[in-house]
Design an enzyme around this catalytic site. Sequence first.
Site, PDB file in Angstrom:
ATOM      1  N   HIS A 133      41.153  41.419  49.347  1.00  0.00           N
ATOM      2  CA  HIS A 133      42.058  42.194  48.482  1.00  0.00           C
ATOM      3  C   HIS A 133      41.257  42.979  47.448  1.00  0.00           C
ATOM      4  O   HIS A 133      40.357  42.445  46.802  1.00  0.00           O
ATOM      5  CB  HIS A 133      43.136  41.316  47.840  1.00  0.00           C
ATOM      6  CG  HIS A 133      42.649  40.284  46.871  1.00  0.00           C
ATOM      7  ND1 HIS A 133      42.436  40.551  45.537  1.00  0.00           N
ATOM      8  CD2 HIS A 133      42.366  38.962  47.035  1.00  0.00           C
ATOM      9  CE1 HIS A 133      42.054  39.448  44.918  1.00  0.00           C
ATOM     10  NE2 HIS A 133      41.988  38.475  45.803  1.00  0.00           N
ATOM     11  N   ASP A 159      36.286  37.709  43.080  1.00  0.00           N
ATOM     12  CA  ASP A 159      37.710  37.690  43.401  1.00  0.00           C
ATOM     13  C   ASP A 159      38.319  39.077  43.190  1.00  0.00           C
ATOM     14  O   ASP A 159      38.882  39.343  42.150  1.00  0.00           O
ATOM     15  CB  ASP A 159      38.415  36.656  42.525  1.00  0.00           C
ATOM     16  CG  ASP A 159      39.853  36.425  42.916  1.00  0.00           C
ATOM     17  OD1 ASP A 159      40.232  36.741  44.051  1.00  0.00           O
ATOM     18  OD2 ASP A 159      40.604  35.909  42.053  1.00  0.00           O
ATOM     19  N   GLU A 168      47.218  41.575  45.594  1.00  0.00           N
ATOM     20  CA  GLU A 168      47.312  40.167  45.992  1.00  0.00           C
ATOM     21  C   GLU A 168      47.536  39.269  44.789  1.00  0.00           C
ATOM     22  O   GLU A 168      48.284  38.290  44.863  1.00  0.00           O
ATOM     23  CB  GLU A 168      46.029  39.758  46.727  1.00  0.00           C
ATOM     24  CG  GLU A 168      46.038  38.329  47.274  1.00  0.00           C
ATOM     25  CD  GLU A 168      45.504  37.289  46.312  1.00  0.00           C
ATOM     26  OE1 GLU A 168      45.653  36.085  46.602  1.00  0.00           O
ATOM     27  OE2 GLU A 168      44.931  37.659  45.256  1.00  0.00           O
ATOM     28  N   GLU A 169      46.901  39.608  43.677  1.00  0.00           N
ATOM     29  CA  GLU A 169      46.901  38.717  42.526  1.00  0.00           C
ATOM     30  C   GLU A 169      48.275  38.491  41.912  1.00  0.00           C
ATOM     31  O   GLU A 169      48.524  37.451  41.308  1.00  0.00           O
ATOM     32  CB  GLU A 169      45.950  39.249  41.444  1.00  0.00           C
ATOM     33  CG  GLU A 169      44.484  39.279  41.844  1.00  0.00           C
ATOM     34  CD  GLU A 169      43.866  37.901  41.984  1.00  0.00           C
ATOM     35  OE1 GLU A 169      44.591  36.892  41.860  1.00  0.00           O
ATOM     36  OE2 GLU A 169      42.654  37.832  42.228  1.00  0.00           O
ATOM     37  N   ASP A 220      38.226  35.618  50.781  1.00  0.00           N
ATOM     38  CA  ASP A 220      38.786  35.606  49.432  1.00  0.00           C
ATOM     39  C   ASP A 220      38.474  34.282  48.738  1.00  0.00           C
ATOM     40  O   ASP A 220      39.336  33.672  48.122  1.00  0.00           O
ATOM     41  CB  ASP A 220      40.303  35.847  49.485  1.00  0.00           C
ATOM     42  CG  ASP A 220      40.921  35.978  48.095  1.00  0.00           C
ATOM     43  OD1 ASP A 220      40.160  36.231  47.131  1.00  0.00           O
ATOM     44  OD2 ASP A 220      42.147  35.812  47.964  1.00  0.00           O
ATOM     45  N   HIS A 255      39.277  34.506  37.653  1.00  0.00           N
ATOM     46  CA  HIS A 255      40.258  35.088  36.731  1.00  0.00           C
ATOM     47  C   HIS A 255      39.777  35.099  35.284  1.00  0.00           C
ATOM     48  O   HIS A 255      40.561  34.895  34.351  1.00  0.00           O
ATOM     49  CB  HIS A 255      41.592  34.333  36.804  1.00  0.00           C
ATOM     50  CG  HIS A 255      42.259  34.398  38.141  1.00  0.00           C
ATOM     51  ND1 HIS A 255      43.471  33.770  38.401  1.00  0.00           N
ATOM     52  CD2 HIS A 255      41.903  35.021  39.300  1.00  0.00           C
ATOM     53  CE1 HIS A 255      43.819  34.008  39.661  1.00  0.00           C
ATOM     54  NE2 HIS A 255      42.878  34.770  40.222  1.00  0.00           N
TER      55      HIS A 255
END
Length: 456
Positions: A272, A284, A318-319, A349, A419
């Site tokens: 993604h 990520d 995606e997140e 991922d 994140h």
Amino acid sequence: MRSFATILFLMTFLFQPTQAQSQLETEHKEKARAIIDKAMNSDLALERLTYMSDTFGPRFSGSENLEKSIDWIVETMKEDGFDRVWTQPVSVPNWKRNTESATLISPRERNLPMLGLGGSVGTPEGGITAEVIVVKSFEELEKAGDTVEGKIVLFNAEFTSYGRTVQYRLNGAIEASKHGAVASIIRSVTPYSMQTPHTGVMYYEDGVKKIPHAAITVEDAMLIQRLYDRGDKIEIHLEMNAETLPDAESRNIIAEIEGSEYPEEIIVLGGHIDSWDVGEGVMDDGGGSIASWEAARLMIELGIKPKRTIRVVLWTSEEVGIQGGNEYHRWVKEEEQSLDDHVLAMESDAGVFDPYGFGFTGSDEAFEILSEIGNLLKPIESGEVTRGGGGADIGPLMRDGVPGMGLVVDGSRYFWYHHTDADTMDKLDEEDFNECVATMAVFAYAVADIDTRLPR
């Protein structure tokens, strides 16, 4: 009982293995070696990932950064010589963090590093100052009962596994609000911290009042727990100016190497392209996206034209809800009508650390073939195939029967940076990254080129 056709296939595969094995021992072994050598001695993918991260920064859903990075990728893919490159429109959520802060007011003053959680409402003008109640689980929250009313709930849940601990991020605001809390805070979902708060998506529930929801660091959650256990009265001032705007338009990126004999049969690989709005989204999932792209580009450079079509898909958003993965699935099923022709879906991922191989979900027959293909990666020891695997963006395809596999890497440090502002280029090791490229390329190439289609 197995169908006659399945039994016939098994007999062919088990008792006449020479065709598949001879391919893997001759032409495929030779080309796999060329792919590995090219991947391990090229700086191009690393240069592209570095350029994207340095130039565009975080690529959050609904942001100009994301769309500019998509423009650059599409333009560059066309220069690479793919047979076809295009984008697929996707409507995506458009949440903005804006300014935010958290301050411990009592029993002493301290600015708390924090990140609002994706989708959270903001605080009222001037913020919220309230007493804090600390719980370690939803069960403890339930036992607290009416004492939660008017307070800020801190969920100080120690990291056990991502799947278990993330429930406080996802559902903490719902459960705290049901008990009358004015806001909720979580201990960041991570096993390791250096004052780094971790963001991520959160949920609300219809009929339950929406309250602000944020994450603080592990260190500060533990500090507040100690103060709370001593009986100190704890107050926090929380200020969040988050807002949710109307949905924005984004795009999936799709690029193809058309198959030479069975172009209608498709092997999908990707990651993604969006990230959170902090850090640079290298692990990520910028690294997974660029590695997937490079895996296919290497075949073009080497003049490899597999029998089946190889399709790179870089999914958007995606997140914050898998909008890109869901839209791709809808398009494949309803418009392209190629769901049955999707031979295999591959996803990266989990970061681009040292790769071990792939986790696979599919038939026993396919597992055996993929395990045989994994032997082609012995030079870099990344060909192990294990049971169970996939990914969020290929999940919709897999639920409709498409075999799926997710790249398995050394994930011991993945949730350190996940994140956060620390998901940056310096965390990446070039050799590990290039091995991820080689691993994806060899599996994609071999599945696309063997005479026998991977059975479902």
